[in-house]
Design a protein around this motif. Structure first.
Motif, PDB file in Angstrom:
ATOM      1  N   ALA A  38       0.824  -1.205   0.000  1.00 43.03           N
ATOM      2  CA  ALA A  38       0.000   0.000   0.000  1.00 43.03           C
ATOM      3  C   ALA A  38       0.860   1.257   0.000  1.00 43.03           C
ATOM      4  O   ALA A  38       0.580   2.225  -0.723  1.00 43.03           O
ATOM      5  N   LEU A  39       1.925   1.265   0.791  1.00 42.86           N
ATOM      6  CA  LEU A  39       2.801   2.428   0.845  1.00 42.86           C
ATOM      7  C   LEU A  39       3.705   2.511  -0.386  1.00 42.86           C
ATOM      8  O   LEU A  39       3.959   3.609  -0.903  1.00 42.86           O
ATOM      9  N   ALA A  40       4.175   1.375  -0.868  1.00 47.08           N
ATOM     10  CA  ALA A  40       5.001   1.369  -2.080  1.00 47.08           C
ATOM     11  C   ALA A  40       4.216   1.892  -3.274  1.00 47.08           C
ATOM     12  O   ALA A  40       4.772   2.570  -4.151  1.00 47.08           O
ATOM     13  N   ASP A  41       2.929   1.597  -3.322  1.00 45.51           N
ATOM     14  CA  ASP A  41       2.067   2.103  -4.394  1.00 45.51           C
ATOM     15  C   ASP A  41       2.059   3.628  -4.400  1.00 45.51           C
ATOM     16  O   ASP A  41       2.229   4.270  -5.447  1.00 45.51           O
ATOM     17  N   THR A  42       1.887   4.243  -3.227  1.00 45.64           N
ATOM     18  CA  THR A  42       1.847   5.702  -3.147  1.00 45.64           C
ATOM     19  C   THR A  42       3.200   6.307  -3.498  1.00 45.64           C
ATOM     20  O   THR A  42       3.277   7.309  -4.218  1.00 45.64           O
ATOM     21  N   VAL A  43       4.280   5.710  -2.997  1.00 42.11           N
ATOM     22  CA  VAL A  43       5.620   6.185  -3.349  1.00 42.11           C
ATOM     23  C   VAL A  43       5.811   6.149  -4.862  1.00 42.11           C
ATOM     24  O   VAL A  43       6.288   7.120  -5.477  1.00 42.11           O
ATOM     25  N   ALA A  44       5.418   5.048  -5.487  1.00 40.78           N
ATOM     26  CA  ALA A  44       5.635   4.881  -6.924  1.00 40.78           C
ATOM     27  C   ALA A  44       4.847   5.897  -7.727  1.00 40.78           C
ATOM     28  O   ALA A  44       5.393   6.568  -8.619  1.00 40.78           O
ATOM     29  N   TYR A  45       3.549   6.053  -7.440  1.00 40.27           N
ATOM     30  CA  TYR A  45       2.784   6.939  -8.317  1.00 40.27           C
ATOM     31  C   TYR A  45       3.109   8.412  -8.082  1.00 40.27           C
ATOM     32  O   TYR A  45       3.116   9.204  -9.040  1.00 40.27           O
ATOM     33  N   LEU A  46       3.412   8.809  -6.850  1.00 36.34           N
ATOM     34  CA  LEU A  46       3.783  10.210  -6.632  1.00 36.34           C
ATOM     35  C   LEU A  46       5.073  10.551  -7.384  1.00 36.34           C
ATOM     36  O   LEU A  46       5.155  11.577  -8.078  1.00 36.34           O
ATOM     37  N   CYS A  47       6.086   9.718  -7.245  1.00 40.94           N
ATOM     38  CA  CYS A  47       7.381  10.009  -7.854  1.00 40.94           C
ATOM     39  C   CYS A  47       7.350   9.852  -9.368  1.00 40.94           C
ATOM     40  O   CYS A  47       7.866  10.702 -10.114  1.00 40.94           O
ATOM     41  N   HIS A  48       6.748   8.791  -9.841  1.00 43.42           N
ATOM     42  CA  HIS A  48       6.775   8.536 -11.277  1.00 43.42           C
ATOM     43  C   HIS A  48       5.805   9.423 -12.048  1.00 43.42           C
ATOM     44  O   HIS A  48       6.084   9.803 -13.192  1.00 43.42           O
ATOM     45  N   ASP A  49       4.673   9.767 -11.454  1.00 45.64           N
ATOM     46  CA  ASP A  49       3.772  10.707 -12.127  1.00 45.64           C
ATOM     47  C   ASP A  49       4.419  12.082 -12.228  1.00 45.64           C
ATOM     48  O   ASP A  49       4.282  12.772 -13.248  1.00 45.64           O
ATOM     49  N   LEU A  50       5.129  12.483 -11.176  1.00 46.25           N
ATOM     50  CA  LEU A  50       5.878  13.739 -11.229  1.00 46.25           C
ATOM     51  C   LEU A  50       6.917  13.686 -12.347  1.00 46.25           C
ATOM     52  O   LEU A  50       7.071  14.641 -13.130  1.00 46.25           O
ATOM     53  N   GLN A  51       7.625  12.569 -12.459  1.00 45.43           N
ATOM     54  CA  GLN A  51       8.642  12.423 -13.501  1.00 45.43           C
ATOM     55  C   GLN A  51       8.024  12.504 -14.896  1.00 45.43           C
ATOM     56  O   GLN A  51       8.557  13.177 -15.791  1.00 45.43           O
ATOM     57  N   ASP A  52       6.896  11.831 -15.101  1.00 48.52           N
ATOM     58  CA  ASP A  52       6.237  11.858 -16.414  1.00 48.52           C
ATOM     59  C   ASP A  52       5.761  13.258 -16.782  1.00 48.52           C
ATOM     60  O   ASP A  52       5.865  13.681 -17.938  1.00 48.52           O
ATOM     61  N   VAL A  53       5.222  13.977 -15.808  1.00 52.62           N
ATOM     62  CA  VAL A  53       4.737  15.329 -16.095  1.00 52.62           C
ATOM     63  C   VAL A  53       5.901  16.263 -16.417  1.00 52.62           C
ATOM     64  O   VAL A  53       5.783  17.133 -17.287  1.00 52.62           O
ATOM     65  N   ILE A  54       7.040  16.091 -15.754  1.00 50.45           N
ATOM     66  CA  ILE A  54       8.221  16.891 -16.096  1.00 50.45           C
ATOM     67  C   ILE A  54       8.674  16.572 -17.516  1.00 50.45           C
ATOM     68  O   ILE A  54       8.938  17.470 -18.332  1.00 50.45           O
ATOM     69  N   HIS A  55       8.753  15.288 -17.850  1.00 51.68           N
ATOM     70  CA  HIS A  55       9.183  14.893 -19.194  1.00 51.68           C
ATOM     71  C   HIS A  55       8.233  15.411 -20.269  1.00 51.68           C
ATOM     72  O   HIS A  55       8.660  15.691 -21.395  1.00 51.68           O
ATOM     73  N   SER A  56       6.971  15.518 -19.940  1.00 51.72           N
ATOM     74  CA  SER A  56       5.989  16.004 -20.924  1.00 51.72           C
ATOM     75  C   SER A  56       6.150  17.488 -21.231  1.00 51.72           C
ATOM     76  O   SER A  56       5.657  17.975 -22.249  1.00 51.72           O
ATOM     77  N   GLY A  57       6.818  18.219 -20.346  1.00 52.19           N
ATOM     78  CA  GLY A  57       6.953  19.663 -20.497  1.00 52.19           C
ATOM     79  C   GLY A  57       5.779  20.452 -19.956  1.00 52.19           C
ATOM     80  O   GLY A  57       5.807  21.695 -19.930  1.00 52.19           O
ATOM     81  N   GLN A  58       4.749  19.760 -19.486  1.00 53.48           N
ATOM     82  CA  GLN A  58       3.542  20.464 -19.069  1.00 53.48           C
ATOM     83  C   GLN A  58       3.718  21.187 -17.729  1.00 53.48           C
ATOM     84  O   GLN A  58       3.111  22.237 -17.505  1.00 53.48           O
ATOM     85  N   LEU A  59       4.540  20.646 -16.850  1.00 50.99           N
ATOM     86  CA  LEU A  59       4.772  21.330 -15.580  1.00 50.99           C
ATOM     87  C   LEU A  59       5.559  22.620 -15.819  1.00 50.99           C
ATOM     88  O   LEU A  59       5.277  23.658 -15.205  1.00 50.99           O
ATOM     89  N   TRP A  60       6.521  22.575 -16.707  1.00 49.94           N
ATOM     90  CA  TRP A  60       7.300  23.772 -17.058  1.00 49.94           C
ATOM     91  C   TRP A  60       6.392  24.832 -17.666  1.00 49.94           C
ATOM     92  O   TRP A  60       6.481  26.020 -17.335  1.00 49.94           O
ATOM     93  N   GLN A  61       5.498  24.420 -18.567  1.00 51.94           N
ATOM     94  CA  GLN A  61       4.572  25.374 -19.183  1.00 51.94           C
ATOM     95  C   GLN A  61       3.634  25.980 -18.150  1.00 51.94           C
ATOM     96  O   GLN A  61       3.378  27.191 -18.149  1.00 51.94           O
ATOM     97  N   ALA A  62       3.112  25.167 -17.248  1.00 49.93           N
ATOM     98  CA  ALA A  62       2.189  25.667 -16.226  1.00 49.93           C
ATOM     99  C   ALA A  62       2.881  26.677 -15.315  1.00 49.93           C
ATOM    100  O   ALA A  62       2.310  27.720 -14.971  1.00 49.93           O
ATOM    101  N   ALA A  63       4.125  26.366 -14.933  1.00 46.77           N
ATOM    102  CA  ALA A  63       4.861  27.284 -14.048  1.00 46.77           C
ATOM    103  C   ALA A  63       5.207  28.587 -14.756  1.00 46.77           C
ATOM    104  O   ALA A  63       5.258  29.653 -14.132  1.00 46.77           O
TER     105      ALA A  63
END
Length: 414
Positions: free
Chosen positions: A204-229
Protein backbone atom coordinates in the motif's frame (compact mmCIF):
# COMPACT_ATOMS: atom_id res chain seq x y z
CA UNK A 1 18.13 -39.81 -8.75
CA UNK A 2 21.17 -38.61 -6.83
CA UNK A 3 20.06 -36.31 -3.99
CA UNK A 4 22.40 -33.62 -5.31
CA UNK A 5 20.64 -33.57 -8.69
CA UNK A 6 16.99 -33.27 -7.81
CA UNK A 7 14.29 -30.63 -8.09
CA UNK A 8 12.82 -28.84 -5.10
CA UNK A 9 9.05 -29.00 -4.76
CA UNK A 10 6.47 -26.92 -2.94
CA UNK A 11 6.85 -28.14 0.65
CA UNK A 12 10.62 -27.89 0.58
CA UNK A 13 10.54 -24.53 -1.20
CA UNK A 14 8.17 -23.03 1.35
CA UNK A 15 10.16 -24.50 4.25
CA UNK A 16 13.42 -23.05 2.89
CA UNK A 17 11.79 -19.67 2.33
CA UNK A 18 10.21 -19.66 5.80
CA UNK A 19 13.58 -20.36 7.41
CA UNK A 20 14.93 -17.09 6.01
CA UNK A 21 11.93 -14.90 6.91
CA UNK A 22 11.43 -12.91 10.06
CA UNK A 23 8.86 -14.47 12.42
CA UNK A 24 6.42 -11.59 11.83
CA UNK A 25 6.36 -12.31 8.07
CA UNK A 26 3.59 -14.35 6.44
CA UNK A 27 5.48 -17.48 5.46
CA UNK A 28 2.54 -19.40 3.96
CA UNK A 29 -1.23 -19.06 3.59
CA UNK A 30 -3.64 -20.39 6.16
CA UNK A 31 -5.04 -23.86 5.56
CA UNK A 32 -8.45 -22.66 4.30
CA UNK A 33 -7.07 -19.63 2.50
CA UNK A 34 -8.46 -20.40 -0.96
CA UNK A 35 -12.17 -19.98 -1.61
CA UNK A 36 -12.39 -23.37 -3.34
CA UNK A 37 -10.39 -26.51 -2.48
CA UNK A 38 -7.72 -27.51 -4.96
CA UNK A 39 -5.86 -30.75 -5.44
CA UNK A 40 -2.19 -29.84 -5.37
CA UNK A 41 0.30 -32.20 -6.95
CA UNK A 42 3.12 -33.60 -4.88
CA UNK A 43 5.55 -32.38 -7.51
CA UNK A 44 4.38 -28.77 -7.66
CA UNK A 45 7.45 -26.61 -8.20
CA UNK A 46 5.83 -23.41 -6.89
CA UNK A 47 4.72 -22.21 -3.49
CA UNK A 48 1.15 -21.00 -2.95
CA UNK A 49 1.91 -17.29 -3.33
CA UNK A 50 4.02 -17.98 -6.43
CA UNK A 51 1.01 -19.70 -7.97
CA UNK A 52 -1.15 -16.67 -7.14
CA UNK A 53 1.38 -14.37 -8.77
CA UNK A 54 1.42 -16.52 -11.91
CA UNK A 55 -2.37 -16.61 -12.11
CA UNK A 56 -2.45 -12.81 -11.96
CA UNK A 57 0.22 -12.41 -14.64
CA UNK A 58 -1.56 -14.81 -16.98
CA UNK A 59 -5.06 -13.30 -16.64
CA UNK A 60 -6.66 -11.02 -19.24
CA UNK A 61 -7.09 -8.10 -16.83
CA UNK A 62 -3.33 -7.97 -16.26
CA UNK A 63 -2.57 -7.81 -19.99
CA UNK A 64 -5.08 -5.02 -20.45
CA UNK A 65 -3.19 -2.83 -17.98
CA UNK A 66 -0.73 -2.18 -20.81
CA UNK A 67 -3.32 0.04 -22.50
CA UNK A 68 -4.81 1.75 -19.46
CA UNK A 69 -3.89 5.30 -18.46
CA UNK A 70 -1.66 6.09 -15.52
CA UNK A 71 -1.58 9.89 -16.05
CA UNK A 72 -1.29 10.31 -19.82
CA UNK A 73 -3.49 8.42 -22.27
CA UNK A 74 -1.70 5.99 -24.54
CA UNK A 75 -1.55 8.18 -27.66
CA UNK A 76 0.19 11.02 -25.78
CA UNK A 77 3.56 9.25 -26.03
CA UNK A 78 5.29 5.89 -25.94
CA UNK A 79 7.51 6.63 -22.94
CA UNK A 80 4.85 7.55 -20.40
CA UNK A 81 3.84 5.04 -17.78
CA UNK A 82 0.77 2.85 -18.05
CA UNK A 83 -1.06 0.89 -15.37
CA UNK A 84 1.08 -2.11 -16.32
CA UNK A 85 4.44 -0.39 -15.93
CA UNK A 86 3.19 1.22 -12.71
CA UNK A 87 2.25 -2.22 -11.33
CA UNK A 88 5.68 -3.59 -12.21
CA UNK A 89 7.37 -0.63 -10.53
CA UNK A 90 5.27 -1.01 -7.39
CA UNK A 91 6.24 -4.68 -7.33
CA UNK A 92 9.95 -3.88 -7.51
CA UNK A 93 9.81 -1.18 -4.84
CA UNK A 94 7.70 -3.33 -2.51
CA UNK A 95 9.92 -6.39 -3.01
CA UNK A 96 12.99 -4.37 -2.12
CA UNK A 97 11.38 -3.16 1.09
CA UNK A 98 10.17 -6.68 1.92
CA UNK A 99 13.61 -8.16 1.38
CA UNK A 100 15.16 -5.65 3.79
CA UNK A 101 12.47 -6.33 6.40
CA UNK A 102 12.69 -10.11 6.05
CA UNK A 103 9.15 -10.39 4.67
CA UNK A 104 7.70 -12.80 2.09
CA UNK A 105 8.64 -11.47 -1.36
CA UNK A 106 6.32 -13.87 -3.19
CA UNK A 107 3.28 -12.62 -1.27
CA UNK A 108 4.41 -9.02 -1.72
CA UNK A 109 4.85 -9.49 -5.46
CA UNK A 110 1.47 -11.16 -5.96
CA UNK A 111 -0.35 -8.34 -4.14
CA UNK A 112 1.57 -5.65 -6.02
CA UNK A 113 0.98 -7.13 -9.46
CA UNK A 114 -2.74 -7.55 -8.78
CA UNK A 115 -3.47 -4.32 -6.94
CA UNK A 116 -4.61 -2.25 -9.95
CA UNK A 117 -6.42 -4.90 -12.02
CA UNK A 118 -9.75 -3.17 -11.39
CA UNK A 119 -8.76 0.21 -12.76
CA UNK A 120 -10.99 1.72 -15.43
CA UNK A 121 -9.73 3.12 -18.72
CA UNK A 122 -8.45 6.72 -18.53
CA UNK A 123 -7.57 6.58 -14.84
CA UNK A 124 -9.31 7.86 -11.73
CA UNK A 125 -11.68 10.25 -13.54
CA UNK A 126 -13.49 7.33 -15.18
CA UNK A 127 -13.51 5.42 -11.89
CA UNK A 128 -15.20 8.36 -10.16
CA UNK A 129 -17.71 8.62 -13.00
CA UNK A 130 -18.74 4.97 -12.67
CA UNK A 131 -18.86 5.36 -8.90
CA UNK A 132 -21.32 8.26 -9.19
CA UNK A 133 -23.51 6.36 -11.66
CA UNK A 134 -23.71 3.27 -9.46
CA UNK A 135 -24.27 5.21 -6.24
CA UNK A 136 -27.03 7.27 -7.86
CA UNK A 137 -28.79 4.09 -9.03
CA UNK A 138 -28.49 2.54 -5.55
CA UNK A 139 -26.12 -0.19 -6.74
CA UNK A 140 -23.21 0.36 -4.38
CA UNK A 141 -19.87 1.96 -5.18
CA UNK A 142 -17.09 1.54 -7.73
CA UNK A 143 -13.66 1.57 -6.13
CA UNK A 144 -10.80 0.14 -8.17
CA UNK A 145 -9.38 -1.84 -5.24
CA UNK A 146 -12.73 -3.57 -4.67
CA UNK A 147 -13.06 -4.11 -8.41
CA UNK A 148 -9.63 -5.75 -8.43
CA UNK A 149 -10.85 -8.25 -5.83
CA UNK A 150 -14.04 -8.71 -7.86
CA UNK A 151 -11.98 -9.57 -10.93
CA UNK A 152 -9.83 -12.20 -9.22
CA UNK A 153 -12.78 -13.61 -7.22
CA UNK A 154 -15.51 -13.62 -9.88
CA UNK A 155 -14.95 -12.17 -13.35
CA UNK A 156 -11.70 -13.82 -14.43
CA UNK A 157 -11.86 -17.58 -15.00
CA UNK A 158 -9.31 -20.37 -15.02
CA UNK A 159 -11.53 -23.38 -14.34
CA UNK A 160 -14.91 -24.83 -15.24
CA UNK A 161 -15.44 -25.69 -11.58
CA UNK A 162 -15.46 -22.22 -10.02
CA UNK A 163 -15.46 -18.50 -10.76
CA UNK A 164 -12.39 -16.32 -10.36
CA UNK A 165 -8.73 -17.23 -9.99
CA UNK A 166 -9.14 -18.80 -6.54
CA UNK A 167 -6.34 -16.79 -5.00
CA UNK A 168 -5.33 -17.09 -1.37
CA UNK A 169 -7.05 -14.90 1.18
CA UNK A 170 -3.77 -13.14 2.00
CA UNK A 171 -3.36 -11.93 -1.59
CA UNK A 172 -7.01 -10.88 -1.96
CA UNK A 173 -6.86 -8.98 1.33
CA UNK A 174 -3.68 -7.17 0.30
CA UNK A 175 -5.24 -6.18 -3.03
CA UNK A 176 -8.37 -4.84 -1.32
CA UNK A 177 -6.47 -2.87 1.30
CA UNK A 178 -3.85 -1.17 -0.85
CA UNK A 179 -6.32 1.75 -1.00
CA UNK A 180 -8.39 3.39 1.73
CA UNK A 181 -11.59 3.59 -0.37
CA UNK A 182 -13.81 0.70 0.73
CA UNK A 183 -17.58 0.43 0.69
CA UNK A 184 -17.75 -2.40 3.21
CA UNK A 185 -18.18 -5.36 0.88
CA UNK A 186 -15.93 -8.41 1.20
CA UNK A 187 -16.72 -8.82 4.87
CA UNK A 188 -14.69 -12.03 4.85
CA UNK A 189 -11.61 -9.82 4.39
CA UNK A 190 -12.53 -7.45 7.27
CA UNK A 191 -12.51 -4.30 5.09
CA UNK A 192 -12.63 -1.83 8.01
CA UNK A 193 -9.26 -2.97 9.35
CA UNK A 194 -5.68 -2.46 8.08
CA UNK A 195 -4.14 -5.37 6.22
CA UNK A 196 -3.32 -8.26 8.54
CA UNK A 197 0.05 -8.91 6.88
CA UNK A 198 3.03 -6.60 6.80
CA UNK A 199 3.48 -7.56 3.16
CA UNK A 200 0.10 -6.03 2.30
CA UNK A 201 0.83 -2.91 4.34
CA UNK A 202 4.16 -2.47 2.52
CA UNK A 203 2.52 -2.72 -0.91
CA UNK A 204 0.00 0.00 0.00
CA UNK A 205 2.80 2.43 0.84
CA UNK A 206 5.00 1.37 -2.08
CA UNK A 207 2.07 2.10 -4.39
CA UNK A 208 1.85 5.70 -3.15
CA UNK A 209 5.62 6.19 -3.35
CA UNK A 210 5.64 4.88 -6.92
CA UNK A 211 2.78 6.94 -8.32
CA UNK A 212 3.78 10.21 -6.63
CA UNK A 213 7.38 10.01 -7.85
CA UNK A 214 6.78 8.54 -11.28
CA UNK A 215 3.77 10.71 -12.13
CA UNK A 216 5.88 13.74 -11.23
CA UNK A 217 8.64 12.42 -13.50
CA UNK A 218 6.24 11.86 -16.41
CA UNK A 219 4.74 15.33 -16.09
CA UNK A 220 8.22 16.89 -16.10
CA UNK A 221 9.18 14.89 -19.19
CA UNK A 222 5.99 16.00 -20.92
CA UNK A 223 6.95 19.66 -20.50
CA UNK A 224 3.54 20.46 -19.07
CA UNK A 225 4.77 21.33 -15.58
CA UNK A 226 7.30 23.77 -17.06
CA UNK A 227 4.57 25.37 -19.18
CA UNK A 228 2.19 25.67 -16.23
CA UNK A 229 4.86 27.28 -14.05
CA UNK A 230 5.79 29.74 -16.82
CA UNK A 231 2.14 30.79 -17.31
CA UNK A 232 0.84 30.92 -13.76
CA UNK A 233 2.37 32.68 -10.72
CA UNK A 234 0.49 30.22 -8.50
CA UNK A 235 2.07 27.21 -10.23
CA UNK A 236 5.45 28.92 -10.14
CA UNK A 237 5.13 29.35 -6.36
CA UNK A 238 4.04 25.73 -6.03
CA UNK A 239 7.06 24.52 -7.98
CA UNK A 240 9.40 26.63 -5.82
CA UNK A 241 7.75 25.15 -2.72
CA UNK A 242 8.30 21.65 -4.10
CA UNK A 243 11.91 22.49 -4.92
CA UNK A 244 12.50 23.78 -1.38
CA UNK A 245 10.77 20.76 0.18
CA UNK A 246 12.98 18.31 -1.72
CA UNK A 247 16.14 20.25 -0.93
CA UNK A 248 15.33 20.57 2.79
CA UNK A 249 14.09 16.99 3.11
CA UNK A 250 17.28 15.58 1.64
CA UNK A 251 19.77 18.08 3.12
CA UNK A 252 20.48 19.36 -0.38
CA UNK A 253 20.99 15.93 -1.96
CA UNK A 254 17.90 16.23 -4.19
CA UNK A 255 18.14 19.01 -6.78
CA UNK A 256 14.78 19.50 -8.47
CA UNK A 257 14.85 20.06 -12.25
CA UNK A 258 11.72 21.50 -13.85
CA UNK A 259 12.80 21.68 -17.48
CA UNK A 260 11.95 18.71 -19.73
CA UNK A 261 15.39 19.19 -21.33
CA UNK A 262 17.24 18.23 -18.14
CA UNK A 263 17.61 14.84 -16.51
CA UNK A 264 15.27 13.64 -13.76
CA UNK A 265 17.77 11.44 -11.94
CA UNK A 266 16.69 13.17 -8.73
CA UNK A 267 13.55 11.00 -8.84
CA UNK A 268 15.73 7.95 -8.20
CA UNK A 269 17.26 9.67 -5.17
CA UNK A 270 13.80 10.63 -3.92
CA UNK A 271 12.48 7.07 -4.20
CA UNK A 272 15.57 5.73 -2.43
CA UNK A 273 15.10 8.23 0.40
CA UNK A 274 11.45 7.26 0.82
CA UNK A 275 12.21 3.53 0.68
CA UNK A 276 14.89 3.83 3.38
CA UNK A 277 12.49 5.94 5.45
CA UNK A 278 9.81 3.27 5.16
CA UNK A 279 12.20 0.52 6.19
CA UNK A 280 13.50 2.41 9.22
CA UNK A 281 10.07 3.67 10.25
CA UNK A 282 8.56 0.19 10.04
CA UNK A 283 11.37 -1.33 12.09
CA UNK A 284 10.90 1.35 14.73
CA UNK A 285 7.16 0.61 14.92
CA UNK A 286 7.81 -3.13 15.17
CA UNK A 287 10.21 -2.48 18.02
CA UNK A 288 7.83 -0.05 19.71
CA UNK A 289 5.05 -2.65 19.74
CA UNK A 290 7.44 -5.50 20.60
CA UNK A 291 6.29 -7.52 17.61
CA UNK A 292 7.94 -10.92 17.34
CA UNK A 293 5.30 -12.97 15.53
CA UNK A 294 2.75 -12.76 12.72
CA UNK A 295 -0.08 -13.25 15.19
CA UNK A 296 0.82 -9.91 16.79
CA UNK A 297 0.68 -8.17 13.41
CA UNK A 298 -2.79 -9.64 12.93
CA UNK A 299 -3.94 -8.68 16.43
CA UNK A 300 -2.77 -5.09 16.01
CA UNK A 301 -4.50 -4.86 12.62
CA UNK A 302 -7.68 -5.97 14.37
CA UNK A 303 -7.24 -2.93 16.64
CA UNK A 304 -6.80 -0.63 13.63
CA UNK A 305 -3.00 -0.33 13.95
CA UNK A 306 -0.71 -0.52 10.91
CA UNK A 307 2.95 -1.25 11.49
CA UNK A 308 4.38 -0.26 8.12
CA UNK A 309 5.03 3.46 7.95
CA UNK A 310 7.37 6.41 8.29
CA UNK A 311 8.87 8.03 11.36
CA UNK A 312 7.29 11.44 12.19
CA UNK A 313 9.74 13.64 10.24
CA UNK A 314 9.57 11.46 7.14
CA UNK A 315 5.79 11.25 7.49
CA UNK A 316 5.53 15.05 7.41
CA UNK A 317 7.83 15.20 4.37
CA UNK A 318 5.78 12.53 2.57
CA UNK A 319 2.48 14.28 3.35
CA UNK A 320 3.83 17.59 2.03
CA UNK A 321 5.13 15.88 -1.13
CA UNK A 322 1.74 14.27 -1.69
CA UNK A 323 -0.08 17.58 -1.23
CA UNK A 324 2.15 19.40 -3.71
CA UNK A 325 2.00 16.64 -6.35
CA UNK A 326 -1.79 16.46 -6.13
CA UNK A 327 -2.11 20.24 -6.45
CA UNK A 328 0.56 21.07 -9.01
CA UNK A 329 0.80 17.88 -11.06
CA UNK A 330 -2.72 16.45 -11.20
CA UNK A 331 -4.06 20.03 -11.24
CA UNK A 332 -2.47 20.94 -14.59
CA UNK A 333 -5.20 22.02 -17.00
CA UNK A 334 -4.25 19.56 -19.76
CA UNK A 335 -4.68 16.67 -17.32
CA UNK A 336 -8.01 18.19 -16.25
CA UNK A 337 -9.05 18.27 -19.93
CA UNK A 338 -8.18 14.58 -20.33
CA UNK A 339 -10.15 13.80 -17.17
CA UNK A 340 -13.15 15.70 -18.51
CA UNK A 341 -13.01 13.78 -21.79
CA UNK A 342 -12.81 10.53 -19.84
CA UNK A 343 -15.93 11.40 -17.87
CA UNK A 344 -17.75 12.24 -21.10
CA UNK A 345 -16.82 8.95 -22.79
CA UNK A 346 -17.43 6.70 -19.79
CA UNK A 347 -20.57 8.52 -18.62
CA UNK A 348 -22.23 8.41 -22.02
CA UNK A 349 -21.31 4.75 -22.52
CA UNK A 350 -22.87 3.86 -19.17
CA UNK A 351 -26.04 5.85 -19.85
CA UNK A 352 -26.50 4.38 -23.32
CA UNK A 353 -26.02 0.78 -22.17
CA UNK A 354 -28.35 1.37 -19.20
CA UNK A 355 -31.04 2.74 -21.53
CA UNK A 356 -30.56 0.01 -24.15
CA UNK A 357 -28.75 -3.06 -22.79
CA UNK A 358 -29.31 -4.75 -26.16
CA UNK A 359 -26.33 -2.70 -27.37
CA UNK A 360 -24.02 -4.74 -25.14
CA UNK A 361 -22.11 -7.63 -26.75
CA UNK A 362 -23.98 -10.95 -26.50
CA UNK A 363 -21.96 -12.37 -23.60
CA UNK A 364 -22.42 -9.20 -21.55
CA UNK A 365 -26.10 -9.06 -22.51
CA UNK A 366 -26.55 -12.50 -21.00
CA UNK A 367 -24.90 -11.37 -17.77
CA UNK A 368 -27.08 -8.25 -17.74
CA UNK A 369 -30.34 -10.18 -18.05
CA UNK A 370 -29.23 -13.08 -15.83
CA UNK A 371 -27.26 -11.47 -12.99
CA UNK A 372 -26.23 -14.11 -10.49
CA UNK A 373 -23.33 -14.76 -8.16
CA UNK A 374 -22.01 -18.08 -6.85
CA UNK A 375 -22.75 -19.08 -3.28
CA UNK A 376 -20.41 -17.50 -0.78
CA UNK A 377 -19.48 -14.48 -2.89
CA UNK A 378 -19.56 -11.43 -0.61
CA UNK A 379 -18.90 -8.62 -3.08
CA UNK A 380 -21.42 -6.16 -4.48
CA UNK A 381 -24.85 -7.78 -5.10
CA UNK A 382 -25.81 -8.62 -8.71
CA UNK A 383 -27.55 -6.06 -10.92
CA UNK A 384 -27.65 -4.95 -14.53
CA UNK A 385 -25.95 -1.66 -13.66
CA UNK A 386 -23.11 -3.53 -12.00
CA UNK A 387 -22.65 -5.63 -15.16
CA UNK A 388 -22.40 -2.45 -17.24
CA UNK A 389 -19.77 -1.09 -14.84
CA UNK A 390 -17.87 -4.40 -15.11
CA UNK A 391 -17.91 -4.15 -18.91
CA UNK A 392 -16.76 -0.53 -19.06
CA UNK A 393 -14.23 -1.00 -16.27
CA UNK A 394 -12.60 -3.87 -18.16
CA UNK A 395 -12.01 -1.73 -21.26
CA UNK A 396 -8.65 -0.35 -22.31
CA UNK A 397 -8.41 3.31 -23.31
CA UNK A 398 -8.35 2.35 -26.96
CA UNK A 399 -11.32 -0.01 -26.79
CA UNK A 400 -13.40 2.50 -24.82
CA UNK A 401 -12.83 5.12 -27.53
CA UNK A 402 -13.69 2.59 -30.26
CA UNK A 403 -16.88 1.62 -28.43
CA UNK A 404 -17.78 5.28 -27.99
CA UNK A 405 -17.38 5.96 -31.72
CA UNK A 406 -19.28 2.78 -32.60
CA UNK A 407 -22.27 3.91 -30.57
CA UNK A 408 -22.27 7.66 -31.22
CA UNK A 409 -20.54 8.24 -34.58
CA UNK A 410 -22.92 7.52 -37.50
CA UNK A 411 -19.97 7.12 -39.83
CA UNK A 412 -18.21 4.55 -37.67
CA UNK A 413 -18.04 0.94 -38.87
CA UNK A 414 -19.88 -1.57 -36.72
Amino acid sequence: MDQFYRPRYKKELEALAAAQLMPYACAAPEADSRQYPEQEGLEDNRGSFQRDRDRIIHCQAFRRLMYKTQVFVNQEGDSFRTRLTHSLEVSQIARGISKSLGLNEDLTEAIALGHDLGHTPFGHAAEECLDRRLEKSGQGRYFHNEQSVRLVSLLETRSHHYSGLNLTREVREGILKHNRDRSGVYQSLHPQQPCSTLEGQVVALADTVAYLCHDLQDVIHSGQLWQAASRSPEFARGVRELEQLLADGSQGEIVFHLSPYQDTFFINVLIHKLVLGLIQGTLHRLEEHRVTHLSQVQALAGQGISLAGFDPADRRFFAALRRLVYRYVYGIHTIAIMDDKAETVVGQLFDRFAARPQLLPEDWQYRYFHPAFPAGYDGQPPSGERVIADYIGSMTDRFALEEYHRLFDPGSKL
